[in-house]
Write a protein that holds these residues in place. Sequence first.
Motif, PDB file in Angstrom:
ATOM      1  N   VAL A 178       2.387 -30.466  23.285  1.00 25.98           N
ATOM      2  CA  VAL A 178       2.020 -31.006  24.584  1.00 25.98           C
ATOM      3  C   VAL A 178       0.621 -32.159  24.088  1.00 25.98           C
ATOM      4  CG1 VAL A 178       1.473 -28.541  25.185  1.00 25.98           C
ATOM      5  CG2 VAL A 178      -0.169 -29.530  23.237  1.00 25.98           C
ATOM      6  N   GLY A 179       1.256 -33.021  23.387  1.00 19.34           N
ATOM      7  CA  GLY A 179       0.765 -34.190  22.328  1.00 19.34           C
ATOM      8  C   GLY A 179      -0.157 -34.650  22.299  1.00 19.34           C
ATOM      9  N   LYS A 180      -1.181 -33.479  21.659  1.00 25.24           N
ATOM     10  CA  LYS A 180      -2.212 -33.101  20.252  1.00 25.24           C
ATOM     11  C   LYS A 180      -2.816 -32.600  20.172  1.00 25.24           C
ATOM     12  CE  LYS A 180      -6.431 -31.257  22.628  1.00 25.24           C
ATOM     13  NZ  LYS A 180      -7.754 -31.264  23.888  1.00 25.24           N
ATOM     14  N   ARG A 181      -3.403 -32.037  18.711  1.00 29.21           N
ATOM     15  CA  ARG A 181      -3.165 -31.061  17.539  1.00 29.21           C
ATOM     16  C   ARG A 181      -4.724 -30.273  18.079  1.00 29.21           C
ATOM     17  NH1 ARG A 181       0.710 -31.507  13.474  1.00 29.21           N
ATOM     18  NH2 ARG A 181       1.443 -33.357  13.785  1.00 29.21           N
ATOM     19  N   PHE A 182      -4.403 -29.435  17.320  1.00 25.53           N
ATOM     20  CA  PHE A 182      -5.493 -28.005  17.944  1.00 25.53           C
ATOM     21  C   PHE A 182      -5.709 -27.236  16.216  1.00 25.53           C
ATOM     22  CE2 PHE A 182      -2.410 -28.307  20.901  1.00 25.53           C
ATOM     23  CZ  PHE A 182      -3.803 -28.474  22.522  1.00 25.53           C
ATOM     24  N   GLY A 183      -7.198 -26.728  16.015  1.00 28.03           N
ATOM     25  CA  GLY A 183      -7.560 -26.374  15.761  1.00 28.03           C
ATOM     26  C   GLY A 183      -7.289 -24.938  14.560  1.00 28.03           C
ATOM     27  N   THR A 184      -6.682 -24.069  15.858  1.00 29.14           N
ATOM     28  CA  THR A 184      -6.148 -22.810  16.371  1.00 29.14           C
ATOM     29  C   THR A 184      -5.280 -22.684  17.237  1.00 29.14           C
ATOM     30  OG1 THR A 184      -8.692 -22.140  16.304  1.00 29.14           O
ATOM     31  CG2 THR A 184      -6.854 -20.188  16.327  1.00 29.14           C
ATOM     32  N   VAL A 185      -4.263 -21.907  17.147  1.00 27.56           N
ATOM     33  CA  VAL A 185      -3.598 -21.889  18.065  1.00 27.56           C
ATOM     34  C   VAL A 185      -3.066 -20.224  18.145  1.00 27.56           C
ATOM     35  CG1 VAL A 185      -0.603 -22.067  18.360  1.00 27.56           C
ATOM     36  CG2 VAL A 185      -1.821 -23.540  17.426  1.00 27.56           C
ATOM     37  N   VAL A 186      -3.146 -19.366  19.503  1.00 31.75           N
ATOM     38  CA  VAL A 186      -2.895 -18.145  19.484  1.00 31.75           C
ATOM     39  C   VAL A 186      -2.438 -17.578  20.858  1.00 31.75           C
ATOM     40  CG1 VAL A 186      -4.552 -16.923  20.701  1.00 31.75           C
ATOM     41  CG2 VAL A 186      -5.359 -18.122  19.807  1.00 31.75           C
ATOM     42  N   VAL A 187      -1.622 -16.767  19.893  1.00 31.16           N
ATOM     43  CA  VAL A 187      -0.877 -15.913  20.917  1.00 31.16           C
ATOM     44  C   VAL A 187      -1.355 -14.426  20.837  1.00 31.16           C
ATOM     45  CG1 VAL A 187       2.124 -14.857  21.314  1.00 31.16           C
ATOM     46  CG2 VAL A 187       1.324 -17.166  19.802  1.00 31.16           C
ATOM     47  N   SER A 188      -0.710 -14.000  21.964  1.00 31.42           N
ATOM     48  CA  SER A 188      -1.581 -12.387  22.386  1.00 31.42           C
ATOM     49  C   SER A 188      -0.317 -11.312  21.274  1.00 31.42           C
ATOM     50  CB  SER A 188      -2.062 -11.694  23.808  1.00 31.42           C
ATOM     51  OG  SER A 188      -0.962 -12.048  23.990  1.00 31.42           O
ATOM     52  N   PRO A 189      -0.483 -10.081  21.333  1.00 34.37           N
ATOM     53  CA  PRO A 189      -0.089  -9.029  20.969  1.00 34.37           C
ATOM     54  C   PRO A 189       1.267  -8.865  22.429  1.00 34.37           C
ATOM     55  CG  PRO A 189      -1.978  -8.584  20.364  1.00 34.37           C
ATOM     56  CD  PRO A 189      -2.276  -9.080  21.679  1.00 34.37           C
ATOM     57  N   GLY A 190       1.950  -8.823  22.261  1.00 29.31           N
ATOM     58  CA  GLY A 190       3.205  -7.806  23.092  1.00 29.31           C
ATOM     59  C   GLY A 190       3.828  -9.890  23.679  1.00 29.31           C
ATOM     60  N   SER A 191       3.977 -10.699  23.232  1.00 24.03           N
ATOM     61  CA  SER A 191       4.275 -12.007  23.609  1.00 24.03           C
ATOM     62  C   SER A 191       5.543 -12.033  22.728  1.00 24.03           C
ATOM     63  CB  SER A 191       3.341 -12.978  24.380  1.00 24.03           C
ATOM     64  OG  SER A 191       2.899 -12.948  24.131  1.00 24.03           O
ATOM     65  N   ILE A 192       5.702 -12.165  21.198  1.00 25.10           N
ATOM     66  CA  ILE A 192       6.541 -13.384  20.440  1.00 25.10           C
ATOM     67  C   ILE A 192       7.399 -12.082  20.224  1.00 25.10           C
ATOM     68  CG2 ILE A 192       5.240 -11.649  18.392  1.00 25.10           C
ATOM     69  CD1 ILE A 192       6.088 -14.610  16.669  1.00 25.10           C
ATOM     70  N   ASN A 193       7.364 -10.544  21.241  1.00 28.37           N
ATOM     71  CA  ASN A 193       8.463  -9.361  20.645  1.00 28.37           C
ATOM     72  C   ASN A 193       9.211  -9.963  22.287  1.00 28.37           C
ATOM     73  OD1 ASN A 193       5.699  -8.509  20.405  1.00 28.37           O
ATOM     74  ND2 ASN A 193       6.925  -7.334  19.589  1.00 28.37           N
ATOM     75  N   LEU A 194       9.028 -11.256  23.122  1.00 25.82           N
ATOM     76  CA  LEU A 194       9.962 -11.377  24.332  1.00 25.82           C
ATOM     77  C   LEU A 194      11.099 -12.952  23.625  1.00 25.82           C
ATOM     78  CD1 LEU A 194       7.129 -11.860  26.987  1.00 25.82           C
ATOM     79  CD2 LEU A 194       8.342 -10.294  27.214  1.00 25.82           C
ATOM     80  N   LEU A 195      10.610 -12.962  22.033  1.00 26.15           N
ATOM     81  CA  LEU A 195      11.981 -14.858  21.771  1.00 26.15           C
ATOM     82  C   LEU A 195      12.943 -13.963  20.552  1.00 26.15           C
ATOM     83  CD1 LEU A 195       9.265 -17.065  21.019  1.00 26.15           C
ATOM     84  CD2 LEU A 195      10.765 -16.977  23.164  1.00 26.15           C
ATOM     85  N   GLY A 196      14.084 -13.855  20.920  1.00 31.44           N
ATOM     86  CA  GLY A 196      15.007 -13.895  19.344  1.00 31.44           C
ATOM     87  C   GLY A 196      15.206 -14.490  18.295  1.00 31.44           C
ATOM     88  N   GLY A 197      15.218 -14.361  17.366  1.00 33.21           N
ATOM     89  CA  GLY A 197      14.880 -14.780  16.529  1.00 33.21           C
ATOM     90  C   GLY A 197      15.211 -16.079  16.239  1.00 33.21           C
ATOM     91  N   ALA A 198      16.267 -17.342  17.650  1.00 31.31           N
ATOM     92  CA  ALA A 198      16.033 -18.540  17.467  1.00 31.31           C
ATOM     93  C   ALA A 198      15.067 -18.890  17.768  1.00 31.31           C
ATOM     94  CB  ALA A 198      16.806 -18.926  18.150  1.00 31.31           C
TER      95      ALA A 198
END
Length: 271
Positions: free
Chosen positions: A122-142
Amino acid sequence: MVSGPARTARADVLLAAAGERGVLCDFYGEEAAGIYRDIMHEDPWEAREYAARIRPSPGPVLELAAGTGRLTFPLLELGREMTVLELSPAMLAVLRERLTAAPASARDRCTVVRGDMSAFSVGKRFGTVVVSPGSINLLGGAGRAGLYASVRDHLEPGGKFLVGVPEKNAGKPETLERSQEIPGASGRRYVLHTRLIPAEETREVTVCPADETADPFPVCTSRIRLVDADRVVRELGQAGFDVTERVPLVFAGGRHQDVLLVAVLSGSDRP
Ligand code: SAM
């Protein structure tokens, strides 16, 4: 990636019974967006735990897989600039609609981006990156490896990565299949059915109206990977992060099954 609706075993049974009334939909797709919002209540406790860890870190906030903004709106109250990224056009449409209705003071600080959390820029850096529960579980290992690499590229030095994950691997309990009735904010009731497939390290999720005569009868599905906090902590270590905190997320009902992991880049100065 968000693809077509998953054909879960439970969906097959429900659709056969509903006949022409039955509509198979992706839980994060257009037809299910109303049901998703009805079921996924905003939880002040969860948002408070995220906010408490964002507050001491200066700088803008990036929220990944923001959905319809369940966490976005409480976090906007911190007064920070926010960028929110989401893959599903249906979820984005609801989020944009909610932003339009929000006060300009919040709306003007929020940039909405369509993107894939496993490979984004997204062309910018952040002080914090947030992911809510239930989202990382939608991704496989890669996908998770891609998520960690993309987050690394978007964090300010000393920045924090806050990610909600299930505490334990749901593959271990004895109950492989379970149905429970859940209320929506509208007063409508739904049946949530989950089925574990340990060999595939996934859980099928199927949601439908509790009223079996509903017409149309939406059958909303999703497939979730069985990823738990221990595994994510290990993966974050391999991806160059140190996990500094592991906070139980206590929900309004008093139960907790998710934890909030707080990670910083290894060797970075911690505020
Ligand atoms: N953060 C929201 C909340 O707490 O209600 C939504 C969480 S929901 C469990 C997961 C969200 O991830 C959905 O909105 C879905 O469309 C989105 N999603 C799925 N795969 C994605 C990906 N690869 N990149 C970005 N978003 C994704």
